[in-house]
Design a protein around this motif. Structure first.
Motif, PDB file in Angstrom:
ATOM      1  N   MET A   1       0.853  -1.194   0.000  1.00  0.00           N
ATOM      2  CA  MET A   1       0.000   0.000   0.000  1.00  0.00           C
ATOM      3  C   MET A   1       0.881   1.233   0.000  1.00  0.00           C
ATOM      4  SD  MET A   1      -2.434  -1.253   3.143  1.00  0.00           S
ATOM      5  CE  MET A   1      -0.997  -1.848   4.054  1.00  0.00           C
ATOM      6  N   GLU A   2       0.265   2.373  -0.303  1.00  0.00           N
ATOM      7  CA  GLU A   2       0.999   3.624  -0.157  1.00  0.00           C
ATOM      8  C   GLU A   2       1.308   3.846   1.322  1.00  0.00           C
ATOM      9  OE1 GLU A   2      -1.016   7.402  -0.669  1.00  0.00           O
ATOM     10  OE2 GLU A   2      -2.957   6.386  -0.658  1.00  0.00           O
ATOM     11  N   TYR A   3       2.437   4.475   1.602  1.00  0.00           N
ATOM     12  CA  TYR A   3       2.854   4.713   2.978  1.00  0.00           C
ATOM     13  C   TYR A   3       2.403   6.099   3.413  1.00  0.00           C
ATOM     14  CZ  TYR A   3       5.733   4.570   7.175  1.00  0.00           C
ATOM     15  OH  TYR A   3       6.163   4.566   8.483  1.00  0.00           O
ATOM     16  N   LEU A   4       1.687   6.174   4.542  1.00  0.00           N
ATOM     17  CA  LEU A   4       1.242   7.451   5.095  1.00  0.00           C
ATOM     18  C   LEU A   4       2.099   7.751   6.313  1.00  0.00           C
ATOM     19  CD1 LEU A   4      -2.649   7.044   4.868  1.00  0.00           C
ATOM     20  CD2 LEU A   4      -1.074   8.037   3.197  1.00  0.00           C
ATOM     21  N   ASP A   5       2.816   8.843   6.273  1.00  0.00           N
ATOM     22  CA  ASP A   5       3.778   9.173   7.324  1.00  0.00           C
ATOM     23  C   ASP A   5       3.189  10.181   8.311  1.00  0.00           C
ATOM     24  OD1 ASP A   5       6.118   8.992   8.678  1.00  0.00           O
ATOM     25  OD2 ASP A   5       7.368   9.932   7.146  1.00  0.00           O
ATOM     26  N   GLY A   6       3.779  10.232   9.507  1.00  0.00           N
ATOM     27  CA  GLY A   6       3.425  11.243  10.501  1.00  0.00           C
ATOM     28  C   GLY A   6       2.083  11.052  11.161  1.00  0.00           C
ATOM     29  N   LEU A   7       1.560   9.835  11.178  1.00  0.00           N
ATOM     30  CA  LEU A   7       0.234   9.594  11.744  1.00  0.00           C
ATOM     31  C   LEU A   7       0.262   9.643  13.265  1.00  0.00           C
ATOM     32  CD1 LEU A   7      -1.010   6.659   9.484  1.00  0.00           C
ATOM     33  CD2 LEU A   7      -1.272   9.123   9.135  1.00  0.00           C
ATOM     34  N   VAL A   8      -0.852  10.086  13.849  1.00  0.00           N
ATOM     35  CA  VAL A   8      -1.016  10.146  15.299  1.00  0.00           C
ATOM     36  C   VAL A   8      -2.115   9.169  15.690  1.00  0.00           C
ATOM     37  CG1 VAL A   8      -1.648  11.596  17.270  1.00  0.00           C
ATOM     38  CG2 VAL A   8      -0.286  12.559  15.389  1.00  0.00           C
ATOM     39  N   ARG A   9      -1.847   8.356  16.694  1.00  0.00           N
ATOM     40  CA  ARG A   9      -2.850   7.383  17.143  1.00  0.00           C
ATOM     41  C   ARG A   9      -4.097   8.107  17.642  1.00  0.00           C
ATOM     42  NH1 ARG A   9      -3.056   2.033  18.936  1.00  0.00           N
ATOM     43  NH2 ARG A   9      -0.833   1.750  18.546  1.00  0.00           N
ATOM     44  N   LEU A  10      -5.249   7.555  17.321  1.00  0.00           N
ATOM     45  CA  LEU A  10      -6.530   8.137  17.735  1.00  0.00           C
ATOM     46  C   LEU A  10      -6.765   7.789  19.208  1.00  0.00           C
ATOM     47  CD1 LEU A  10      -8.952   9.757  16.676  1.00  0.00           C
ATOM     48  CD2 LEU A  10     -10.076   7.601  16.175  1.00  0.00           C
ATOM     49  N   ALA A  11      -6.088   8.511  20.088  1.00  0.00           N
ATOM     50  CA  ALA A  11      -6.178   8.272  21.526  1.00  0.00           C
ATOM     51  C   ALA A  11      -6.455   9.598  22.212  1.00  0.00           C
ATOM     52  CB  ALA A  11      -4.885   7.659  22.044  1.00  0.00           C
ATOM     53  N   PRO A  12      -7.317   9.623  23.239  1.00  0.00           N
ATOM     54  CA  PRO A  12      -7.695  10.886  23.889  1.00  0.00           C
ATOM     55  C   PRO A  12      -6.492  11.692  24.371  1.00  0.00           C
ATOM     56  CG  PRO A  12      -9.134   9.108  24.622  1.00  0.00           C
ATOM     57  CD  PRO A  12      -8.056   8.471  23.797  1.00  0.00           C
ATOM     58  N   GLN A  13      -5.501  11.022  24.953  1.00  0.00           N
ATOM     59  CA  GLN A  13      -4.371  11.742  25.524  1.00  0.00           C
ATOM     60  C   GLN A  13      -3.487  12.394  24.473  1.00  0.00           C
ATOM     61  OE1 GLN A  13      -5.023   8.545  25.767  1.00  0.00           O
ATOM     62  NE2 GLN A  13      -3.218   7.258  25.386  1.00  0.00           N
ATOM     63  N   ALA A  14      -3.636  11.993  23.204  1.00  0.00           N
ATOM     64  CA  ALA A  14      -2.792  12.548  22.143  1.00  0.00           C
ATOM     65  C   ALA A  14      -3.432  13.724  21.440  1.00  0.00           C
ATOM     66  CB  ALA A  14      -2.468  11.448  21.127  1.00  0.00           C
ATOM     67  N   LEU A  15      -4.675  14.095  21.809  1.00  0.00           N
ATOM     68  CA  LEU A  15      -5.409  15.118  21.072  1.00  0.00           C
ATOM     69  C   LEU A  15      -5.942  16.195  22.008  1.00  0.00           C
ATOM     70  CD1 LEU A  15      -7.534  12.676  18.887  1.00  0.00           C
ATOM     71  CD2 LEU A  15      -5.453  13.857  18.170  1.00  0.00           C
ATOM     72  N   SER A  16      -6.113  17.392  21.469  1.00  0.00           N
ATOM     73  CA  SER A  16      -6.761  18.456  22.226  1.00  0.00           C
ATOM     74  C   SER A  16      -8.253  18.161  22.329  1.00  0.00           C
ATOM     75  CB  SER A  16      -6.543  19.803  21.530  1.00  0.00           C
ATOM     76  OG  SER A  16      -7.238  19.826  20.281  1.00  0.00           O
ATOM     77  N   LYS A  17      -8.945  18.918  23.182  1.00  0.00           N
ATOM     78  CA  LYS A  17     -10.380  18.692  23.357  1.00  0.00           C
ATOM     79  C   LYS A  17     -11.128  18.916  22.053  1.00  0.00           C
ATOM     80  CE  LYS A  17     -14.437  19.909  26.082  1.00  0.00           C
ATOM     81  NZ  LYS A  17     -15.302  19.926  24.884  1.00  0.00           N
ATOM     82  N   ASP A  18     -10.806  19.998  21.348  1.00  0.00           N
ATOM     83  CA  ASP A  18     -11.483  20.262  20.077  1.00  0.00           C
ATOM     84  C   ASP A  18     -11.213  19.150  19.070  1.00  0.00           C
ATOM     85  OD1 ASP A  18     -12.538  22.582  21.047  1.00  0.00           O
ATOM     86  OD2 ASP A  18     -11.034  23.896  20.120  1.00  0.00           O
ATOM     87  N   ALA A  19      -9.957  18.688  19.021  1.00  0.00           N
ATOM     88  CA  ALA A  19      -9.611  17.611  18.091  1.00  0.00           C
ATOM     89  C   ALA A  19     -10.326  16.320  18.467  1.00  0.00           C
ATOM     90  CB  ALA A  19      -8.096  17.388  18.075  1.00  0.00           C
ATOM     91  N   ARG A  20     -10.497  16.070  19.760  1.00  0.00           N
ATOM     92  CA  ARG A  20     -11.221  14.865  20.193  1.00  0.00           C
ATOM     93  C   ARG A  20     -12.674  14.927  19.766  1.00  0.00           C
ATOM     94  NH1 ARG A  20      -8.422  15.739  25.121  1.00  0.00           N
ATOM     95  NH2 ARG A  20     -10.345  16.411  26.157  1.00  0.00           N
ATOM     96  N   ASP A  21     -13.302  16.089  19.940  1.00  0.00           N
ATOM     97  CA  ASP A  21     -14.711  16.237  19.555  1.00  0.00           C
ATOM     98  C   ASP A  21     -14.897  16.029  18.055  1.00  0.00           C
ATOM     99  OD1 ASP A  21     -15.232  16.773  22.175  1.00  0.00           O
ATOM    100  OD2 ASP A  21     -15.402  18.945  21.927  1.00  0.00           O
ATOM    101  N   ILE A  22     -14.009  16.628  17.273  1.00  0.00           N
ATOM    102  CA  ILE A  22     -14.095  16.483  15.818  1.00  0.00           C
ATOM    103  C   ILE A  22     -13.890  15.031  15.415  1.00  0.00           C
ATOM    104  CG2 ILE A  22     -12.965  17.055  13.629  1.00  0.00           C
ATOM    105  CD1 ILE A  22     -12.358  19.817  14.854  1.00  0.00           C
ATOM    106  N   ALA A  23     -12.876  14.391  15.996  1.00  0.00           N
ATOM    107  CA  ALA A  23     -12.575  13.000  15.650  1.00  0.00           C
ATOM    108  C   ALA A  23     -13.728  12.077  16.013  1.00  0.00           C
ATOM    109  CB  ALA A  23     -11.295  12.549  16.354  1.00  0.00           C
TER     110      ALA A  23
END
Length: 449
Positions: free
Chosen positions: A253-275
């Motif tokens: 597959m194509e390689y996607l770099d720089g990904l962040v795990r979808l985990a609450p502690q890794a995201l801001s509150k706004d980013a968590r709500d959007i996700a």
């Protein structure tokens, strides 16, 4: 080796797909018996070593700090089929302690990889008779799941790619585990309280879908189907499969770099709500519109791209729902959200796989109506699908009215993502988020009182 599927995804009810996946099970009884002994030995060993510690902690009413790690280690020792169970359980922080879910969450992409020599032999054997397509290949996995490892590589023409390699020998082990669970299901099906349930059919369909994950070329086709179905959403990314570089045991597959795990502690509150809203939107689109359902969206398969888009990396456990099942599930869900218990009961009765002789249908309608009323009256964030499903299953078992086994897959998909979404935004209204998708597509029947 599994034959390539004629379609991109495992279609429920296709006996030929299940037959391909389980061919030869009847001739493997000696090996299956040895596998049973091994599984029993692992369970006994872990029980003897850690059972007294767990019991002592319970008697003293103390928390056993290492429980999650020991459970994780047990599932790894048992093998890929059991690791998959742990991955699904890791999303249920509403049902299991946080420390247990955290430990199980590491099974998503960090299970112990096979020895390097075994990986090299598997990959080079897969390309035997073809030109070696890589200028560079990192034999240390960037991720190691229950069924495959993922490696970063650079092709001869300079492309950065992700190479998914099926674990050597995994097909044999999973086929044996399927045989063992088939025997277990056959035995428990004789229990009085389960005799009217289609447990054998359910096991065959779910087990066949899990075994189908071994077919990496079918997964590549499923990735492309998902990309096509979700192309209108610019906030979701799915890596493109590269079939010209792939082969039986390898998916490129194509390689996607720089990904962040979808985990609450890794995201801001706004980013968590959007996700959280993005996850629910894409799942509802799959369930109610396309019918191509991802049943394995645990944290190891969901990430955030640097540009903020949602990323789905894996498409092994993807199911194509029959149109009738998709429509019935959509009808049930929207009427659940609107609190229309009578129509929910009507849909369950109309689509049932079996109804026991003498079933009290009026009693079922009354009790299901009361359950739906209670669920619809819950405030935002209070609705718990796992508990609702448990009570629904109890009602069905009590009255002897059972849905088609295909309903298990959309429920499984929702149960997995519900745990993730509650971790991101506990106040998100799980039911209300479905209404725009259902109304926009004008799919369900009009509700009636």
């Amino acid at each position: 080796m599994l034959a390539h599927a004629a379609c991109a995804t495992y279609r429920i009810g296709e006996e030929t797909a299940l037959a391909r996946a389980t061919a030869g099970l009847g001739t493997e009884m000696p090996a299956t018996a040895l596998r049973a002994v091994r599984v029993g030995g692992i369970l006994l060993g872990h029980g003897l070593v850690f059972g007294p510690v767990a019991l002592g902690a319970r008697l003293l009413r103390r928390r056993w700090a290492g429980g999650g790690e020991r459970l994780s280690a047990l599932l790894v020792a048992l093998g890929p089929s059991y690791i998959k169970i742990g991955q699904l359980l890791s999303t249920r922080r509403d049902l299991l302690p946080e420390r247990v879910c955290t430990a199980l969450g590491r099974l998503g992409d960090s299970t112990p990889p096979p020895p390097r020599a075994a990986l090299q032999e598997a990959v080079r054997s897969a390309y035997r008779g073809r030109e070696w397509p890589y200028a560079e290949f990192d034999w240390t996995p960037v991720a190691a799941g229950s069924i495959a490892t993922v490696h970063r590589a650079r092709t001869r023409d300079g492309r950065q790619v992700a190479v998914k390699v099926r674990r050597p020998g995994i097909e044999r082990i999973m086929r044996q585990d399927f045989r063992l669970t088939s025997l277990a299901v056959g035995a428990v099906a004789w229990l009085p309280q389960l005799r009217s349930m289609p447990v054998g059919v359910m096991h065959a369909q779910v087990g066949g879908a899990i075994l189908h994950q071994l077919d990496l070329q079918a997964e590549g086709a499923a990735l492309e189907q998902l990309r096509a179905n979700l192309a209108e959403f610019d906030w979701i990314r799915i890596p493109a499969a590269l079939p010209e570089l792939s082969c039986d045991d390898v998916l490129v597959m194509e390689y996607l770099d720089g990904l962040v795990r979808l985990a609450p502690q890794a995201l801001s509150k706004d980013a968590r709500d959007i996700a959280a809203r993005q996850v629910m939107s894409v799942v509802y689109e799959m369930l109610f519109v396309d019918g191509l359902v991802h049943c394995d969206l645990h944290p190891g398969n969901l990430y955030i791209n640097p540009d903020g888009s949602l990323v789905i990396l894996d498409a092994g456990f993807v199911i194509q729902l029959p149109d009738k099942v998709r429509a019935s599930f959509a009808d049930f869900f929207i009427n659940l959200a609107m609190g229309n218990g009578p129509l929910c009961a009507h849909i369950m009765i109309e689509s049932a796989a079996s109804i026991a002789p003498g079933c009290d249908l009026d009693g079922f309608r009354a009790d299901l109506t009361a359950l739906v009323k209670e669920a619809a009256g819950a405030r935002s964030g209070e609705f718990n699908l796992a508990k609702f499903a448990g009570r629904l299953f109890l009602l069905q078992r009590t009255y002897g009215l059972f849905p088609v086994p295909e309903f298990a897959f959309p429920l499984l998909s929702l149960l997995v993502v519900e745990g993730i979404v509650q971790g991101l935004n506990p106040e998100l209204d799980f039911q209300a988020e479905a209404i725009p998708v259902l109304r926009r597509r004008n799919m369900p029947r009009a509700s009636v009182g």
